[in-house]
Write an enzyme that holds these catalytic residues in place. Structure first.
Site, PDB file in Angstrom:
ATOM      1  N   CYS A  36      36.168  53.798  57.162  1.00  0.00           N
ATOM      2  CA  CYS A  36      36.184  54.181  56.037  1.00  0.00           C
ATOM      3  C   CYS A  36      37.517  54.614  55.406  1.00  0.00           C
ATOM      4  O   CYS A  36      38.492  54.575  55.907  1.00  0.00           O
ATOM      5  CB  CYS A  36      35.062  55.476  55.890  1.00  0.00           C
ATOM      6  N   CYS A  39      39.407  57.135  57.256  1.00  0.00           N
ATOM      7  CA  CYS A  39      40.216  56.664  58.282  1.00  0.00           C
ATOM      8  C   CYS A  39      41.487  55.958  57.735  1.00  0.00           C
ATOM      9  O   CYS A  39      42.558  56.224  58.641  1.00  0.00           O
ATOM     10  CB  CYS A  39      39.104  55.619  59.129  1.00  0.00           C
ATOM     11  N   ASP A 445      39.659  34.972  33.061  1.00  0.00           N
ATOM     12  CA  ASP A 445      40.437  33.683  33.074  1.00  0.00           C
ATOM     13  C   ASP A 445      39.978  32.660  32.319  1.00  0.00           C
ATOM     14  O   ASP A 445      38.691  32.729  32.044  1.00  0.00           O
ATOM     15  CB  ASP A 445      40.652  33.207  34.527  1.00  0.00           C
ATOM     16  N   ASP A 620      39.234  32.057  39.108  1.00  0.00           N
ATOM     17  CA  ASP A 620      38.782  30.878  39.820  1.00  0.00           C
ATOM     18  C   ASP A 620      40.048  30.432  40.490  1.00  0.00           C
ATOM     19  O   ASP A 620      40.141  29.588  41.653  1.00  0.00           O
ATOM     20  CB  ASP A 620      38.099  29.931  39.126  1.00  0.00           C
ATOM     21  N   ASP A 624      45.059  33.377  39.933  1.00  0.00           N
ATOM     22  CA  ASP A 624      44.127  34.501  39.675  1.00  0.00           C
ATOM     23  C   ASP A 624      43.947  35.223  40.994  1.00  0.00           C
ATOM     24  O   ASP A 624      43.466  36.270  41.046  1.00  0.00           O
ATOM     25  CB  ASP A 624      42.715  34.090  39.273  1.00  0.00           C
TER      26      ASP A 624
END
Length: 723
Positions: A36, A39, A445, A620, A624
């Site tokens: 988590c 941690c 995008d 995509d 990006d």
């Protein structure tokens, strides 16, 4: 195989230390047991405080701890010892070892879950006759004792085996002087088994072997669901670097070619790149003109023409002739590597997100410990014998067991993920749905997201397309391929010659024709555009061919639906300003930027985050990937580059943009269900815990109540839906 370090046996670990271009030392470690954001904070704070350590960054999805030292040397052994003192195991990081570790953990959880299920069913088979006494069907003492022993013989070994993931985690935590949520679970299970054996030996009224193993079965369901969602997250940085060819073609002083490993390329080396190959490292074009497809790097749909002396970036595709490059950087200093570093930094920052379950767990552990301790001490002080006081304390631990808490989020996330999958969205991370529910700003995008991502020939008569097609089919140029797609299969031109950066010429039915730039074809025009080509026979008129990247059919509806849900929309693209503005105007988006490099997109996301915005990035391309990793939540179309899909939290399997809206609706609904589950768990504990402390609830009834609470949160999770 992972390499473990023993500081006493291997005092010299210099071979494991890497050094960057500035000579700064560092080491990558695989850390086991971190689950988590708490941690992450604990590990990074402890390691960064060590002498000689400049930085420590933990990627929770990979379990990779990147440690930077203050000088050219470092002491990995000191880092290993510090992690062990915190209760975490560490080894030298290897991608293969990390994947093996995740697979091993998944197999271990599923085996433990199967054993717990087997134990719960069979222990309960012997407990049912004991329960019959509740309905005035009392068993004889000998039969009752036999059933208790049989329940223990089946249930106790199963509980011990299935509880090992919790016992080991609790022991590591206690050894480090801390208590995590597995501590009360382990104490509750062990005390339940101990009291059950005690009651069996002393011919007591009840034994709770079935309760212990049933408790573990429910907890393991939540643990396995969480592991399954977490395992879907892979490293996008590794996929980016994998795009680099493993070798490069080196030209020596005598003009001879030989293939060398990419890591052996040095600045100043002359490299040869053939048509269709990727540029291996950043380099300067030596002679001639190059036509490069930079769509994966910049998102720009039109190819880029590069003149001698200009830079060609690693990852671009050579769509022209044979190129000679002078390497300007090593592979680890290339544009692709820089993007990979941005992506990994984004993944590390995103893993610091504190999930709902983590926040609840931070309150749960101290409260439960205190309640159980007060029950035992208070009962004994008020005159109860130690056995009865201990039974009440165990009942408190069981009735407040975090089964409902452990299932509250994973159950909702699995239901939400399943529903989104049926609607064309793959959810890769459990925390992604929580982050997606919080977004207030959406960044798109352009190329491949709002548009189809490939040029389309527009306004040309079929007769003209059929004439041009034989020459277009011979070219790798994106616009030529668009003509070929429009025409379909057919004959090819003969005696074809492709001129880098200009066009292609050949014979069509015996007549010489040219396809390409206006000047190359011989057209007299002042208008120049990257989305046009010219065609003409040497002895005939010249014709202009125009192209566009079609907007997706549901793009306008998706943008409008997002606005209706209170979200603002922006476009960030590496494409040309004219193309971006055209799409923005058609979709009614007023905020847009064009011509952005990958680092500039990432910086734009960081600026929005600094303004307090919760950004959803939808992209995509390779350009990006860094922005996807930096955003609060990220979505990639199914047609996206694999590295971009791995940097995203969700993937659209059918590329429909309305699925983005669906995902946000389901995520918001899932967050609501999770908060309802936490609210129910809180009310349940406020009622059940005092009842157990006062002796109104024994461990058997506590187990029934605990199971009932888990069933309630699971049924509530099934209510998750979109609009």
């Amino acid at each position: 195989m992972a390499v473990t370090w023993d500081a006493a046996a291997t005092p010299d670990m210099g071979a494991f230390v890497r050094r960057d271009a500035e000579g700064q030392a560092g080491v990558d470690l695989l850390v086991r047991g971190a689950r988590c954001a708490g941690c992450i904070a604990k590990i990074e704070r402890a390691v960064a405080a060590l002498p000689g350590v400049a930085s420590a960054r933990l990627n929770l999805s990979l379990g990779k701890l990147a440690v930077g030292f203050t000088g050219g040397d470092g002491d990995p052994a000191a880092v290993i010892r510090a992690l062990e003192d915190l209760g975490y195991e560490a080894t030298l990081f290897e991608p293969g070892a990390a994947r093996t570790q995740r697979d091993r953990e998944g197999r271990r959880l599923i085996i433990a879950l199967a054993v717990a299920g087997f134990g719960a069913m069979n222990a309960m088979m012997f407990s049912v006759p004991l329960w019959a006494g509740l309905f005035d069907q009392e068993l004889g003492p000998a039969t009752r004792t036999l059933m208790m022993w049989l329940s223990g013989i089946v249930g106790a070994p199963c509980a011990i085996f299935a509880g090992m993931p919790f016992f080991e985690s609790a022991w590591r935590s206690l050894r480090a002087g801390r208590a995590n949520m597995d501590v009360p679970i382990s104490i509750g299970v062990i005390l339940t088994l101990a009291i059950s054996f005690s009651e069996t030996l002393l011919n007591g009224e009840d034994a709770y072997f079935d309760a212990a193993v049933s408790l573990l079965f429910l907890l393991l369901i939540g643990r396995w669901l969480d592991h399954t969602l977490r395992a879907r997250a892979r490293s996008a940085a590794g996929d980016l670097l994998a795009m680099q060819a493993p070798t490069a073609t080196l030209v020596d002083g005598q003009g001879r070619e030989r293939a060398i490993p990419l890591a052996d390329v040095r600045p100043g080396d002359i490299l040869r790149v053939r048509p269709g190959e990727r540029i291996p490292v950043d380099g300067v074009l030596e002679a001639g003109e190059a036509l490069l497809d930079n769509s994966l790097l910049t998102g720009e749909s039109a190819p880029e023409r590069v003149a001698p002396g200009q830079l060609c970036r690693a990852g671009a595709v050579n769509t022209s002739g044979l190129l000679a490059l002078k390497a300007r950087a090593r592979s680890e200093d290339s544009a692709l590597s820089a993007i990979a570093r941005l992506v990994e930094a984004g993944a590390q920052s995103r893993s610091r997100y504190v999930r709902l379950a983590d926040r609840a767990a931070a309150l749960y552990v101290p409260v439960v410990h205190t309640a159980a301790a007060l029950t035992f001490a208070g009962g004994w002080a008020l005159g109860l014998d130690p056995r009865e006081a201990l039974i009440r304390a165990v009942a408190v631990l069981i009735v407040t067991c975090p089964c409902a808490l452990g299932l509250a989020v994973p159950a909702v996330q699995v239901v939400a993920s399943s529903r989104l999958f049926r609607r064309g969205v793959l959810v890769k991370s459990g925390a992604a749905l929580e982050r997606l529910a919080e977004v207030d700003h959406v960044v798109f995008d352009k190329t491949g997201v709002l548009t189809e991502g490939r040029p389309v020939l527009i306004g040309a008569e079929p007769e003209l397309v059929a004439i041009v097609a034989p020459l277009a089919r011979t070219s790798r140029h994106p616009l030529a391929r668009a003509i070929a797609r429009a025409a379909g299969d057919g004959p090819l031109a003969r005696e074809v010659v492709e001129h880098a950066g200009l066009g292609v010429e050949g014979l069509i039915d015996g007549r010489r024709a040219r396809l390409g730039r206006a000047a190359f074809v011989g057209a007299a025009t002042l208008r120049m555009a990257e989305t046009e080509m010219w065609f003409g026979f040497d002895d005939g008129p010249k014709v202009r061919l125009e192209f566009s990247d079609a907007i997706r059919p549901d793009a306008a509806a998706a943008v409008e639906a997002l606005r209706a849900r209170g979200l603002t929309v922006e476009i960030l693209s590496g494409d040309q300003a004219g193309a971006v503005q055209g799409v923005a105007d058609r979709l009614g988006v007023t905020a847009w930027r064009a011509g952005l490099l990958p680092a500039e997109k990432s910086e734009a996301i960081d600026r929005l985050k600094a303004e307090g915005r919760k950004v959803l990035m939808v992209g995509d391309g390779l350009n990006d990937a860094a922005a996807l990793a930096r955003a609060h939540a990220a979505i990639a179309p199914g047609s996206a580059l694999e590295a971009s899909q791995n940097a995203a939290d969700l993937v659209l399997t059918d590329d429909a943009l309305m699925a983005v809206v669906e995902a946000i609706d389901v995520a918001r609904s899932a967050r609501g269900r999770a908060l309802e589950n936490f609210g129910f768990a809180a009310v349940y504990n406020l009622v059940a815990a005092p009842a157990a402390m006062l002796g109104f609830v024994n461990p058997f009834v506590a187990a029934l109540a605990m199971s009932g609470s888990s069933l309630v949160v699971t049924l509530n999770a099934l209510r998750t839906r979109g609009r």
